[in-house]
Design a protein around this motif. Structure first.
Motif, PDB file in Angstrom:
ATOM      1  N   SER A 119      -6.571   0.362  -6.381  1.00 58.55           N
ATOM      2  CA  SER A 119      -5.572  -0.779  -6.161  1.00 58.55           C
ATOM      3  C   SER A 119      -5.535  -1.586  -7.150  1.00 58.55           C
ATOM      4  O   SER A 119      -6.202  -1.266  -8.136  1.00 58.55           O
ATOM      5  CB  SER A 119      -6.586  -1.766  -5.117  1.00 58.55           C
ATOM      6  OG  SER A 119      -7.724  -2.141  -5.814  1.00 58.55           O
ATOM      7  N   LYS A 149      -1.767  -0.549  -4.003  1.00 62.13           N
ATOM      8  CA  LYS A 149      -2.644   0.019  -3.714  1.00 62.13           C
ATOM      9  C   LYS A 149      -2.323   1.266  -3.506  1.00 62.13           C
ATOM     10  O   LYS A 149      -1.522   1.725  -2.489  1.00 62.13           O
ATOM     11  CB  LYS A 149      -3.504  -0.529  -2.621  1.00 62.13           C
ATOM     12  CG  LYS A 149      -4.816   0.163  -2.049  1.00 62.13           C
ATOM     13  CD  LYS A 149      -5.577  -0.538  -1.198  1.00 62.13           C
ATOM     14  CE  LYS A 149      -6.677   0.380  -0.597  1.00 62.13           C
ATOM     15  NZ  LYS A 149      -7.322  -0.084   0.625  1.00 62.13           N
ATOM     16  N   GLU A 152       0.929  -1.178  -0.081  1.00 70.18           N
ATOM     17  CA  GLU A 152      -0.100  -0.050   0.134  1.00 70.18           C
ATOM     18  C   GLU A 152       1.048   1.176   0.046  1.00 70.18           C
ATOM     19  O   GLU A 152       2.066   1.318   0.757  1.00 70.18           O
ATOM     20  CB  GLU A 152      -0.805   0.055   1.422  1.00 70.18           C
ATOM     21  CG  GLU A 152      -1.991  -1.193   1.291  1.00 70.18           C
ATOM     22  CD  GLU A 152      -2.966  -0.945   2.201  1.00 70.18           C
ATOM     23  OE1 GLU A 152      -2.894  -0.177   2.881  1.00 70.18           O
ATOM     24  OE2 GLU A 152      -3.796  -1.917   2.364  1.00 70.18           O
TER      25      GLU A 152
END
Length: 393
Positions: free
Chosen positions: A387, A336, A305
């Motif tokens: 994402s 993401k 992320e």
């Protein structure tokens, strides 16, 4: 049996050539079909063999019986005594063949043979198609558009068989016309009860990669490597490239003089926009490049992320129309991506000037100016997230 008026061998040879079928396999299928039809419709419970001479076209239908001491089944056996009357040299255990008169070939038998033969021809054709294309999965071929159906599927002719382009594998908005030739990616070849199914695609990333290899010599010879592709067919794609030669600009090589190389690629894809970006081994820099043309601030990464700080004036570029830019960047990088907008003060010079002005008004106001300055880098709010698995809406 004498030479027939109709030469089955010539007819089968012509069919084999037209349909790209092995001639001897077709003749064997014909012999088996006629034998089965004759037994089923003319002389049940007999053992029958059919022989077709591929050169002369002579057709023989033979009833085969085994020579035995004592007959238990007259359809399949003949006694030694009766056999010796026909052939003095015969012995027990041998087989005797008895030609069938042409008159016994009823219309029903011939029609049944035709039906069975048609079925076997279909099976043979299906096997030919499957065997020809089963090892070509993953290749890009040029095919001719032939027709469509009421479900939105298009069918293209490959040569020996047809491939299907379902709606999900088509380029949205592209108008296909019967007779046109297009490049397709051979995605899957599988056997089904109704024959082989060949799945083709014009929306797959591999088609774009193939076109880049065809148009860009540096990609074809490995100097420029395609590291990743993210594609929303018919709209926009992002391609990450890297040069193994420090003297070769990978982006320039892909774009070409006045964009001629990349235009040749997009022309094959219905003018789909293709962004070429520089791949970087540093995940932060790769994400930064992937979000271009937007210019973004600090990037924090935790596992898969990434939190990206974006100035307000770059926010719409980073997100893209319908979230497309950040969505493609997430797919390209495998992270993401969470976009966070900075505070209202987005210009460093403006922040410093504001701080100096407030410092002159008093110490109490200074803390507010410092906070505004710090907000340029620290104070943020989430505005967009994408994402790698996000799909185009």
């Amino acid at each position: 049996m004498t030479q027939p008026e109709f030469n089955f061998a010539d007819a089968l040879r012509e069919v084999a050539q037209q349909r790209n079928i092995n001639e001897m396999q077709l003749i064997e299928a014909f012999e088996q079909s006629l034998a089965q039809a004759y037994v089923r419709n003319v002389e049940p419970d007999r053992r029958v063999e059919v022989h077709l001479d591929p050169v002369s076209g002579e057709l023989e239908v033979l009833v085969v019986r085994e020579v035995v001491e004592k007959v238990e089944d007259e359809n399949l056996q003949i006694s030694l005594a009766d056999a010796l009357e026909l052939d003095p040299g015969v012995e027990v255990g041998m087989e005797m063949e008895f030609p069938v008169d042409r008159e016994k070939f009823s219309r029903i038998a011939l029609q049944a043979a035709k039906q069975t033969l048609t079925q076997k021809m279909r099976e043979t054709e299906r096997n030919v198609v499957y065997n020809e294309y089963k090892d070509r999965e993953g290749q890009v071929l040029t095919a001719q558009v032939v027709r469509s159906d009421n479900k939105g599927n298009w069918f293209v002719e490959l040569g020996a068989g047809e491939a299907i382009l379902p709606p999900r594998e088509q380029i949205p908005g592209e108008k296909l016309t019967p007779g046109n030739r297009v490049k397709i990616y051979l995605k899957e070849v599988r056997k089904t009860p109704k024959g082989p199914t060949i799945l083709a695609s014009r929306a797959d990333e591999h088609l774009l990669e193939y076109l880049l290899r065809q148009e860009i010599p540096e990609v074809a010879n490995g100097i420029v490597e395609i590291k990743a592709i993210a594609r929303e067919a018919g709209q926009r794609s992002k391609v990450a490239v890297f040069s193994h030669n420090p003297n070769v600009d990978p982006i320039g090589a892909c774009i070409g003089h006045r964009g001629n190389r990349i235009q040749a690629v997009t022309g094959e894809l219905g003018r789909e926009r293709v962004d070429v970006i520089l791949w970087d081994p540093n995940a932060r820099e790769f994400i930064r490049n992937a979000l271009s043309p937007a210019k973004v601030g600090p990037i924090e990464i935790e596992e898969n992320e990434a939190t990206v700080t974006v100035m307000p004036d770059q926010l719409s570029l980073a997100i893209g129309k319908g979230g497309q830019n950040v969505r493609l960047a997430a797919k390209l990088t495998g992270h993401k991506i969470d976009l966070r907008e900075t505070a209202a003060v987005s210009d460093l010079d403006a922040a410093m000037q504001q701080a100096m002005q407030e410092e002159q008004t008093g110490a109490g106001s200074r803390s507010g100016a410092a906070s505004a300055f710090d907000a340029l880098f620290k104070d943020s709010k989430s505005v967009a997230t994408a994402s790698p698995d996000d799909q185009a809406e």
